[in-house]
Every structure is written in structure tokens, then in C-alpha cells.
Write an enzyme that holds these catalytic residues in place. Structure first.
Site, PDB file in Angstrom:
ATOM      1  CG  HIS A 120      -0.187   0.097   2.533  1.00 17.75           C
ATOM      2  ND1 HIS A 120       0.116   1.286   3.145  1.00 17.75           N
ATOM      3  CD2 HIS A 120       0.330  -0.866   3.328  1.00 17.75           C
ATOM      4  CE1 HIS A 120       0.772   1.062   4.276  1.00 17.75           C
ATOM      5  NE2 HIS A 120       0.919  -0.250   4.404  1.00 17.75           N
ATOM      6  CG  HIS A 177      11.931  -4.843 -14.597  1.00 18.20           C
ATOM      7  ND1 HIS A 177      12.721  -5.578 -15.448  1.00 18.20           N
ATOM      8  CD2 HIS A 177      11.035  -5.736 -14.094  1.00 18.20           C
ATOM      9  CE1 HIS A 177      12.329  -6.841 -15.457  1.00 18.20           C
ATOM     10  NE2 HIS A 177      11.307  -6.961 -14.624  1.00 18.20           N
TER      11      HIS A 177
END
Length: 218
Positions: free
Chosen positions: A140, A149
């Protein structure tokens, strides 16, 4: 430039014909997208499974069809993906595997791909042309910059920031509230316990900086 996205909603184009392109193709085809064109700047030197590859824009920009169905840049190298995104004038799509779990309050930028088993938790912001690879966990309130990436099985805890162009290696762990600078490399299996400056390469548990390069992406 105005594109008819309604007509093109189930069509997609791919730029890049290497192994990364094969994964993106399967994600899209599983969602009933038709891949109408695959481009590559070296069409004679591509993955063996790539067929009917067309010439990319780099060598003939004037004649490249920028208009058309949405396009995804299927290039695993962050620097190259960023470069291509800046000279293409296309409408960019997204590829999100059906098994990925994405919170309704998370946002995902254009050109981003999310592969099988990845998890993106509430209030997380994912930038443009990002790769969230197989089984990666992004918790979160994360902020993930453009061209990042996040490799397979990497785990980012809550309130983590990853700067533009950085690569978080396979199985790396980043603890809560850590900031990774831009264009960093976090080695496979590393455990990151504190902030990492721009352009640093970090390896180990706990992570330690082994190299810092002068920025070349400004």
C-alpha cells in the site's frame, strides 16, 4: 492527435520482439486482444517465436504509423524502453494479467505491464511504461516512477518510493518507508533497509552500495 479508441479497444500493437514481448503477447491474447503488428528496430534479429515482425520507427521515423491501435513497448531494458517511449507519438495501452490482484484505489500508467500473480495494494501509484513482473508484491501507498522494473518475486512494503528507471531485482525486499532513487539497480535477493541515492547499485543483506554512476538520463 485524436485516436478512435472505441474501434481499437480489442486490438493492440507491440514494439519489441524479444522474449519479454512473448510474455506480453500471451497476456494480451488471453484477454482476447488481437496483436495486429509487432515492430522491432532489428526485425531480422528477434526471438525465435516472433513472426512477421515489421521495421520499427528508429530507422524511418517519417513513415512509421504512429496512429492506430494502442501500442505497448515490449522492451525489458529500462533505458531502451524510456528512449523508445520518447520518440513514439502513439496511444499507449496496458497489459494486465487476469491473475494479478490490483486494488481499486491503485493507479497504473499507460504502457505499463503487470504479469501473472502480481499484487498491487491500495493507494499505490504506478507510473508509465513500468514492468511489474511475475509474482511481484507492491504494497500500500507505494509510488513507482516511470520506466521502473519490479522483478519476479520482489516484495515492496508499504510507503516505498522507487524513482524513475530503477530496477528492483528478483526476490529483493524493500522495508517500509524506504526511498529508492532514480536509475538505481537493486540486486537480486537484496534486503534494503535504508534510502538509496540516485544512480546507485545496491546488493546484499543488508543492502550496500557497490557503485554509483553519473546520471545519463536527464
Amino acid at each position: 492527435m485524436t485516436l478512435n479508441t472505441t474501434m481499437n479497444s480489442k486490438k493492440m500493437r507491440i514494439y519489441g520482439a524479444g522474449g519479454h514481448s512473448q510474455v506480453i503477447r500471451e497476456v494480451l491474447e488471453a484477454q482476447d486482444y488481437s496483436i495486429v503488428t509487432t515492430f522491432d528496430d532489428k526485425p531480422l534479429d528477434t526471438h525465435y517465436a516472433s513472426k512477421n515482425v515489421s521495421e520499427g520507427a528508429r530507422n524511418d521515423m517519417a513513415n512509421f504509423e504512429h496512429d492506430g491501435p494502442p501500442l505497448i513497448i515490449a522492451i525489458g531494458n529500462n533505458t531502451e524502453r524510456a528512449e523508445v517511449s520518447k520518440f513514439l507519438k502513439c496511444n499507449f495501452g496496458k497489459a494486465i494479467h487476469s491473475s494479478a490482484i490490483i486494488a481499486p484505489t491503485a493507479s497504473i500508467g499507460d504502457g505499463t505491464v503487470v504479469f501473472a500473480g502480481a499484487i498491487i495494494q491500495p493507494n499505490t501509484s504506478i507510473g508509465k511504461h513500468v514492468i511489474i513482473n511475475t509474482g511481484a508484491s507492491v504494497d500500500h501507498d507505494n509510488t513507482i516512477g516511470n520506466y521502473v522494473h519490479i522483478s519476479p518475486k520482489a516484495a515492496l512494503c508499504g510507503h516505498v518510493t522507487v524513482g524513475e528507471g530503477s530496477h528492483v531485482g528478483v526476490g529483493a525486499v524493500i522495508i517500509p518507508k524506504v526511498t529508492i532513487g532514480k536509475w538505481c539497480v537493486i540486486g537480486a535477493g537484496s534486503v534494503i533497509l535504508k534510502d538509496v541515492p540516485d544512480y546507485a547499485t545496491v546488493v546484499g543483506n543488508p543492502g550496500r552500495i557497490i557503485k554509483t554512476i553519473t546520471g545519463t538520463h536527464e
